[in-house]
Design a protein around this motif. Structure first.
Motif, PDB file in Angstrom:
ATOM      1  N   HIS A  16       0.813  -1.222   0.000  1.00  0.00           N
ATOM      2  CA  HIS A  16       0.000   0.000   0.000  1.00  0.00           C
ATOM      3  C   HIS A  16       0.844   1.268   0.000  1.00  0.00           C
ATOM      4  O   HIS A  16       0.343   2.342   0.339  1.00  0.00           O
ATOM      5  CB  HIS A  16      -1.013  -0.047   1.148  1.00  0.00           C
ATOM      6  N   CYS A  32      -7.549   1.680  -4.693  1.00  0.00           N
ATOM      7  CA  CYS A  32      -7.082   0.398  -4.149  1.00  0.00           C
ATOM      8  C   CYS A  32      -8.109  -0.104  -3.141  1.00  0.00           C
ATOM      9  O   CYS A  32      -8.869   0.682  -2.580  1.00  0.00           O
ATOM     10  CB  CYS A  32      -5.735   0.613  -3.470  1.00  0.00           C
ATOM     11  N   CYS A  86      -7.701  -0.781  -0.243  1.00  0.00           N
ATOM     12  CA  CYS A  86      -7.465  -0.188   1.082  1.00  0.00           C
ATOM     13  C   CYS A  86      -8.123   1.177   1.220  1.00  0.00           C
ATOM     14  O   CYS A  86      -8.157   1.749   2.301  1.00  0.00           O
ATOM     15  CB  CYS A  86      -5.972  -0.077   1.354  1.00  0.00           C
ATOM     16  N   CYS A 113      -1.794   2.424  -5.204  1.00  0.00           N
ATOM     17  CA  CYS A 113      -0.879   1.651  -4.349  1.00  0.00           C
ATOM     18  C   CYS A 113      -0.036   0.700  -5.207  1.00  0.00           C
ATOM     19  O   CYS A 113      -0.419   0.344  -6.324  1.00  0.00           O
ATOM     20  CB  CYS A 113      -1.661   0.833  -3.343  1.00  0.00           C
TER      21      CYS A 113
HETATM   22 ZN   LIG Z   1      -3.778   0.210  -1.045  1.00  0.00          ZN
END
Ligand SMILES: [Zn+2]
Length: 271
Positions: free
Chosen positions: A120, A130, A132, A137
């Protein structure tokens, strides 16, 4: 998991009395001290699960939880490709990109046990979203999932390639790209060259941040690393601080899918 433990005991002719402790590798983020899975993105429905308490209650053995990438890093550092290396980075390239970092001989856990989430790192601040929640990332560019996504995008835009034939109507995966490249497919070769490039960019960041003596790389994508190794190393060397790469070695991890298990056991042994 508990059933699995008893099946293993039965198969090996042991009883719980023969077992000293239990180590478990789980996807992060975890609460290491409480032994809790917080909300792993790839395990929907697992939110704040007190796995350590559940297992200890049923097995009546001291139990230890470790982030799976950290566990794999530990196994490679103790018994594998990074044995005896005091400053060591483990990176796994598969569905996502995971990492574990050993600094001065100790696993770096971080304040909330979430250190070394290398996948990340932002590689492109304008990049795609992403899982996340951030953008651009490293794993959005260089994971096996990303390689397959780039292939699908190319096919959708009309590139002529063997990749779609190899997928036989199913969703294109990274292994289809590697197989097509081995058969001389030009688009697949371009994609793999790009894979090497993106990996090299991320490695340069890793090298600058941690100054490791050795990096071991595992995960499905590295099974084919002969096809992108040179490009990856070239880009890493071009971008990393020169002093940080003088002694650096980048090697393949020794353990495959067992790395997390061996590491989880090591966490229990060493606790
Ligand atoms: Zn990420």
């Amino acid at each position: 998991m508990i059933d699995g433990c008893f099946t293993l005991l039965e198969r090996s002719g042991l009883s719980l009395n023969n077992i000293t402790a239990v180590g478990v590798g789980v996807p992060g983020p975890i609460d290491y001290k409480k032994g809790m899975l917080k909300h792993p993105p790839n395990l929907p429905g697992w939110r704040d699960v007190p796995l350590l308490d559940i297992l200890e209650d049923k097995l009546r053995l001291p139990t230890f939880l470790e982030n799976d990438a950290n566990a794999a890093a530990l196994s490679e550092n103790l018994y594998g490709a990074g044995r005896g290396v005091d400053n060591f980075v483990y990176i796994t390239i598969s569905t996502g990109i995971g990492g574990g970092v050993v600094i001065n001989g100790r696993l770096m856990r971080g304040e909330d046990d979430n250190a070394a989430e290398l996948g990340h790192m932002t590689i492109n601040f304008d990049g795609p979203r992403c899982g996340c929640g951030s953008w651009g990332c490293w794993e959005v560019y260089a994971s096996g999932t990303a390689l397959a996504r780039f292939a699908r995008e190319g096919i959708a835009s009309g590139r002529t390639t063997l990749i779609s034939d190899l997928a036989e109507g199913y969703k294109v995966r990274a292994e289809h790209v590697f197989s097509a490249a081995k058969q001389g497919d030009e688009f697949a070769r371009e994609l793999i060259q790009k894979e090497g490039f993106y990996l090299g960019v991320g490695l340069a960041n890793v090298v600058n941040a941690y100054n490791p003596g050795l990096i071991a790389m595992g995960g499905g994508v590295t099974c084919e690393w002969d096809m992108f190794y040179d490009e990856m190393i070239r880009v890493m060397k071009e971008r990393a601080l020169k002093a940080n790469i003088e002694k650096l070695k980048v090697v393949k991890a020794l353990f495959g899918a067992e790395a997390g298990m061996i590491g989880a056991a090591a966490v229990a042994f060493n606790s």
